[in-house]
Design a protein around this motif. Structure first.
Motif, short mmCIF file in Angstrom:
data_model
loop_
_atom_site.label_atom_id
_atom_site.label_comp_id
_atom_site.label_asym_id
_atom_site.label_seq_id
_atom_site.Cartn_x
_atom_site.Cartn_y
_atom_site.Cartn_z
N LEU A 159 -0.97 4.14 2.49
CA LEU A 159 0.25 4.12 1.66
C LEU A 159 1.44 4.61 2.46
CD1 LEU A 159 1.47 3.59 -1.13
CD2 LEU A 159 0.94 5.95 -1.72
N LEU A 160 1.21 5.57 3.34
CA LEU A 160 2.30 6.15 4.12
C LEU A 160 2.80 5.19 5.19
CD1 LEU A 160 0.93 9.78 4.48
CD2 LEU A 160 2.59 8.91 2.83
N ASP A 161 2.07 4.10 5.44
CA ASP A 161 2.53 3.10 6.41
C ASP A 161 3.68 2.26 5.85
OD1 ASP A 161 0.70 3.87 8.31
OD2 ASP A 161 -0.83 2.44 7.65
N TYR A 162 3.82 2.24 4.53
CA TYR A 162 4.87 1.44 3.91
C TYR A 162 6.15 2.27 3.82
CZ TYR A 162 1.26 -1.88 2.55
OH TYR A 162 0.24 -2.80 2.57
N PRO A 163 7.31 1.67 4.14
CA PRO A 163 8.57 2.43 4.05
C PRO A 163 8.81 2.93 2.63
CG PRO A 163 8.89 0.30 5.17
CD PRO A 163 7.52 0.28 4.59
N ARG A 164 8.92 4.25 2.48
CA ARG A 164 9.07 4.83 1.14
C ARG A 164 10.31 4.32 0.43
NH1 ARG A 164 9.58 5.35 -3.15
NH2 ARG A 164 9.52 7.15 -4.55
N GLU A 165 11.39 4.07 1.17
CA GLU A 165 12.64 3.68 0.53
C GLU A 165 12.56 2.30 -0.11
OE1 GLU A 165 12.85 2.48 4.88
OE2 GLU A 165 12.22 4.24 3.73
N ARG A 166 11.54 1.51 0.27
CA ARG A 166 11.39 0.17 -0.33
C ARG A 166 10.35 0.14 -1.45
NH1 ARG A 166 11.36 -4.52 4.30
NH2 ARG A 166 13.15 -3.83 5.50
N LEU A 167 9.61 1.22 -1.61
CA LEU A 167 8.47 1.23 -2.53
C LEU A 167 8.90 1.69 -3.91
CD1 LEU A 167 5.57 0.43 -2.01
CD2 LEU A 167 5.03 2.83 -1.53
#
Length: 754
Positions: A344-352
Motif C-alpha cells: 500500500l505504501l508503494d502507491y503515492p498517498r496524495e493520489r489515493l
C-alpha cells in the motif's frame, strides 16, 4: 468443422471487425460466418443485459423476427443455465435436457443437437454463443474449443462498447451497469474516484496471430522466463516476493509447470490466437469455472493462478512492475483481493482516495496501515475485483460499508454533497486543534493519538493531539522484508521523539504473532487459535534477543529524554518482572559504554487479557502506568472473534458488563495512584468516548482523524452530570439498559455533537 476451420474463421472475424459496419450488421454477419464455418444450421448470440435477462441479439437459422424479442432469465433454459454456470453445454438431443425451455417465436423445435458456450471476459459472463443442427450429433472437443475461441472475440466486441448503440431506452448491457456491493467498514471516511486494480488485468488488444509457430515460440520463451523468475524467488534468503509467502510461490511453480495448462495455451495459439490472447482465454475460462466452486482451498488456488497468469501476460507484453504508476489517476480508489502491508505504501498517498478489498479483516496488516495513513477502507466486498475495470467510477462509503461501482448520477451527486459536508466538519475540527480539550464543566481530558509509521508523524501537529498514546512498533517489522536492524529501529524511534517535540510518546514493544504474521518469521508449529497463542510478550520473552535489540534501540533513541515503554498482552504480573530484568540489563550495558540514557524510564502494561483483572492491585504496584487495549479485551471477555463476520457485531462494547469492567480498572488505577489510558476503537467514536469519560477515564488514545470529533463532543459535555447518569445506568438494577440509546438521548438534550 472443416480443416483449419478455426484459423479461417478467426481471419474472417478479424476482417469484419476492421470493416465500418453498423453493430447489428456486424453481429448478423458474425453468426452467419460461424454457422457456415462450423457447418451448423443455426448460430445464435444471446447477450446478458443489466437486468439479468439474456436477449437474442443475432441469429442465423432461427426466426429473424425473434431477434431482440426472445429472452431468457439468468438460469432459465439451456442458454440461461450456461450463463449462470459459465460452462459449455454439448447435447445430442437438447429437448430432452431438463433445463430446456421452448421459445415458440424462435422456431427452434426442429433442431436437436446443441452446443452453447459462455461469452466470457475476465471471468464474467457477458452472453452465450450457440450452434445447433437438426441431426442428433455430439460436437467434437476441437469444435467446442473453436467456439470458445470465437466467443472470446465476441466478448471483446461487447466490452469495447460498440454494441451500446443497439441499446433501447431503459435497456443496457451488463458490462457497464451500476453495481452496489456491501462490505465491512475497516476504516471510516468517504472516497470518490476511479478504480485502480492492484493487480490490473492486462487488456489484450492483439487477438489474432499471423504465424502460429512464432507465437508458440514466444509463449515458450515467456513460460521459461516465468519459471526461472519463480525459482529465483524461491531461492532468495527471505523467500518472499511482494509480501507473498513461500506456499504461494510453490503453488505458482506447480501451475507454471502444469502440462494441462500449457497444452490449453498451445491449443489456443494453434487455433489462431496470439500468445497473449491465449493466456487471457485460458485464464478467463478457468476463472469462470472456479468461481462456482465452494471449496475454499480451490478458490484460494484460483487466486494463485490468476496472479501467475497476470505475470505471464506481463512477460509477453513487456510490462514492467512500474507500469501501474503510469495509469494511476489523481483520485485513485485501490481495488484488490488482498495486499501486503508494504504494498500500500508503494502507491503515492496524495493520489489515493480509498481502498476496497475482497478479503481482509479489521485487524489485518493492510488495514492497520490504511488506518495509519487515513485511507477510507471497506473490506470483504465479494466479487469486486472481477466486476471492476481500471478507470471505472467508484464510491467507497466507509460509514456504512457500501461500495458503488459505476454509480448513477444521482448517487454520485448525493455522495459529492456528503463529502462536502464532511470537509466542512473537518475544517471545524482543524479550528479546534489549538483549543484545550476541556469539558463544559472544566475537567481537562488528555486526547492522544495512535501511530506506527513515520507517515503518521505529521498528524500529531495537524490533529492537535496531546501526544502519542500508542506507537505500534511492529508496523516497522510488518512492512520490511527482513528483521529491521537495531540501527534502523533506533533511527525510527528518534524520528518519532523528534516529531513529538517534548509531547509524551508511549512505545509498545513488538506485538507480532497471532494475526500479525511476518513473512520472514514463522512459528515452529501451526496454531489452531493464533489469537490465543504464541504472540506479543510471550514471543519476545521466549526470544529475548528480539526484545533486547528493540529496548537497546529505544534507550539510545531516547537519550536525554523521557522514555515510556509498554508491554502488550500481559497475562501474569511476573511477565512484567521478567521484561524489566531484560530492560535493566540493557540499561547497564549502555551505561558501561557511556551512552546518553533517557532522563526517566517508565514501564507500563496493556490490559488486554482478562486474567489481569484478578491481579489489578498487584499490577498497579508493578508498573508506572497501564493502558487498556479495548479491542482485544472486549474480544476475549465476550469470546468473540473480531475477524468472524458472523459474530463480530453480536455484542455491543457499550453494554453494562463491559463498562462496569472498565470502571473497575479506572478505580484500581486511582487506588494505586497509577495513570490509566484507554487505546482502541472505543476511544475514537464520540458516543463511546463519552461513555469512557462517564466511567472515569481522563486519558484516551485514538486514530488521529478521530481527535477532532471527540474534542468537539467533550467541549460541550457536562461531565459531572454524565458521570451521575452512568453511575445510575451501571447500578445492578439497570443491567438491561440500552446504554447507547441513553447516551444518544443525553447528547440530544445537551446539544452535544456526535
Amino acid at each position: 468443422m472443416r480443416e483449419a476451420g478455426p484459423r479461417v474463421l478467426l481471419k474472417r472475424l478479424r476482417e469484419m471487425m476492421a470493416e465500418a459496419l453498423e453493430p447489428q450488421e456486424r453481429l448478423d454477419r458474425i453468426v452467419r460466418e460461424i454457422a457456415q464455418n462450423m457447418v451448423a444450421e443455426v448460430c445464435s448470440l444471446y447477450i446478458l443485459r443489466a437486468d439479468s435477462v439474456l436477449e437474442l441479439y443475432a441469429t442465423e437459422g432461427l426466426n429473424p423476427k425473434a431477434v431482440h424479442l426472445a429472452q431468457l432469465r439468468l438460469g432459465q433454459g439451456l442458454v440461461g443455465t450456461i450463463a449462470a454456470s459459465a460452462r459449455p453445454l454439448n447435447l445430442t438431443d437438447a429437448q430432452k435436457h431438463p433445463a430446456f425451455t421452448y421459445l415458440p417465436e424462435t422456431g427452434e423445435e426442429v433442431y436437436h443437437s446443441f452446443l452453447g458456450v459462455p461469452v466470457l471476459r475476465a471471468g464474467r459472463t457477458l452472453g452465450v454463443l450457440v450452434v445447433q443442427n437438426r441431426t442428433m450429433r455430439h460436437y467434437r472437443e476441437d469444435e467446442v474449443e473453436a467456439l470458445e475461441t470465437v466467443a472470446m472475440v465476441v466478448a471483446e466486441m461487447i466490452a469495447t462498447g460498440d454494441l451500446a448503440r443497439l441499446n433501447r431506452p431503459g435497456i443496457e448491457l451488463d458490462l457497464r451497469r451500476s453495481v452496489s456491493l456491501k462490505g465491512i467498514v475497516f476504516n471510516e471516511g468517504i472516497g470518490l474516484g476511479h478504480v485502480i486494480l492492484h493487480e490490473p488485468r492486462i487488456v489484450v488488444t492483439n487477438l489474432f496471430n499471423e504465424d502460429s509457430e512464432r507465437e508458440l515460440e514466444r509463449l515458450e520463451e515467456a513460460l521459461s522466463s516465468l519459471r526461472l523468475s519463480i525459482d529465483d524467488m524461491l531461492s532468495r534468503r527471505d523467500v518472499a516476493f511482494e509480501g507473498e509467502h513461500r506456499a504461494v510461490l510453490e503453488a505458482y511453480r506447480m501451475f507454471a509447470n502444469d502440462r494441462g495448462w500449457v497444452r490449453r495455451l498451445e491449443e489456443a495459439v494453434r487455433n489462431g490466437l496470439t500468445a497473449e490472447a491465449a493466456v487471457e482465454k485460458v485464464q478467463s475460462d478457468m476463472r469462470a469455472r472456479m468461481l462456482h466452486m465452494t471449496d475454499p482451498y480451490l478458490r484460494e488456488r484460483m487466486s494463485d493462478f490468476d496472479d501467475l497468469a497476470n505475470r505471464l501476460l506481463r512477460q509477453l507484453m513487456g510490462r514492467g512492475p512500474d507500469a501501474i504508476a503510469e495509469i494511476m489517476p489523481k483520485d485513485a480508489i485501490l481495488v484488490a483481493r488482498s495486499m501486503g502491508a508494504a504494498e500500500l505504501l508503494d502507491y503515492p498517498r496524495e493520489r489515493l482516495r480509498g481502498l476496497v478489498l475482497e478479503e481482509g479483516a479489521p485487524t489485518s496488516h493492510i488495514v492497520i496501515v490504511a488506518r495509519a495513513i487515513g485511507v477510507p477502507t471497506v473490506g470483504q466486498v465479494k466479487g469486486v475485483v472481477s466486476l471492476a475495470e481500471n478507470g471505472d467510477a467508484i464510491i467507497v462509503d466507509g460509514e456504512d460499508g457500501q461500495v458503488h461501482l459505476r454509480p448513477q448520477a444521482d448517487i454520485e451527486a448525493a455522495y459529492a454533497e456528503k463529502v462536502r459536508f464532511r470537509a466542512r466538519r473537518q475544517q471545524l475540527y482543524r479550528e479546534l486543534r489549538h483549543e484545550p480539550a476541556v469539558t463544559k464543566d472544566g475537567v481537562p481530558i488528555e486526547l492522544l493519538m495512535n501511530a506506527g509509521l513515520a507517515v503518521d508523524l505529521p498528524q500529531l501537529a495537524q490533529s492537535g493531539a496531546a501526544g502519542i498514546g500508542l506507537f505500534r512498533t511492529e508496523l516497522q517489522f510488518m512492512v520490511a522484508l527482513t528483521f529491521p536492524r537495531v540501527e534502523a529501529q533506533e533511527r525510527l524511534y528518534r524520528e518519532v521523539l523528534d516529531a513529538a517535540d517534548g509531547k509524551p510518546v508511549t512505545f509498545r514493544t513488538i506485538d507480532i504473532g497471532g494475526d500479525k504474521v511476518l513473512p520472514y518469521f514463522k512459528s515452529a508449529q501451526h496454531e489452531e487459535n493464533p489469537a490465543l497463542g504464541w504472540r506479543a510478550i510471550r514471543l519476545t520473552l521466549d526470544r529475548p534477543a528480539l526484545l533486547r535489540t528493540q529496548i537497546r534501540a529505544l534507550l539510545k533513541a531516547a537519550g536525554g529524554r523521557e522514555l515510556k515503554v509498554m508491554l502488550p498482552m500481559v497475562t501474569l504480573v511476573d511477565e512484567i518482572r521478567q521484561a524489566r530484568a531484560i530492560i535493566d540489563r540493557e540499561v547497564r550495558h549502555l551505561s558501561r559504554f557511556a551512552y546518553l540514557l533517557p532522563t526517566s524510564l517508565k514501564l507500563g502494561a496493556m490490559i488486554e487479557v482478562p486474567a489481569l483483572l484478578w491481579q489489578l492491585d498487584e499490577l498497579m504496584q508493578a508498573v508506572d502506568f497501564v493502558s487498556v487495549g479495548s479491542n482485544d479485551l472486549f474480544q476475549f471477555v465476550t469470546a468473540t472473534d473480531r475477524g468472524n463476520t458472523i459474530v463480530a457485531d453480536r455484542f455491543d462494547p457499550l453494554c453494562v458488563p463491559f463498562l462496569r469492567l472498565l470502571r473497575q480498572i479506572v478505580q484500581a488505577g486511582q487506588a494505586g495512584h497509577t495513570p490509566v489510558t484507554l487505546c482502541g476503537e472505543l476511544a475514537g467514536r464520540p458516543i463511546s468516548a463519552m461513555a469512557l469519560l462517564g466511567v472515569g477515564f481522563r486519558s484516551i488514545s485514538m486514530a488521529a482523524a478521530s481527535i477532532g470529533p471527540v474534542k468537539a463532543m467533550l467541549r460541550e459535555l457536562p461531565l459531572q452530570e454524565l458521570t451521575e447518569l452512568m453511575d445510575r445506568l451501571l447500578a445492578n438494577h439497570a443491567a438491561k439498559h440500552d446504554i447507547r440509546a441513553e447516551l444518544t438521548q443525553f447528547a440530544a438534550r445537551h446539544d452535544i455533537p456526535l
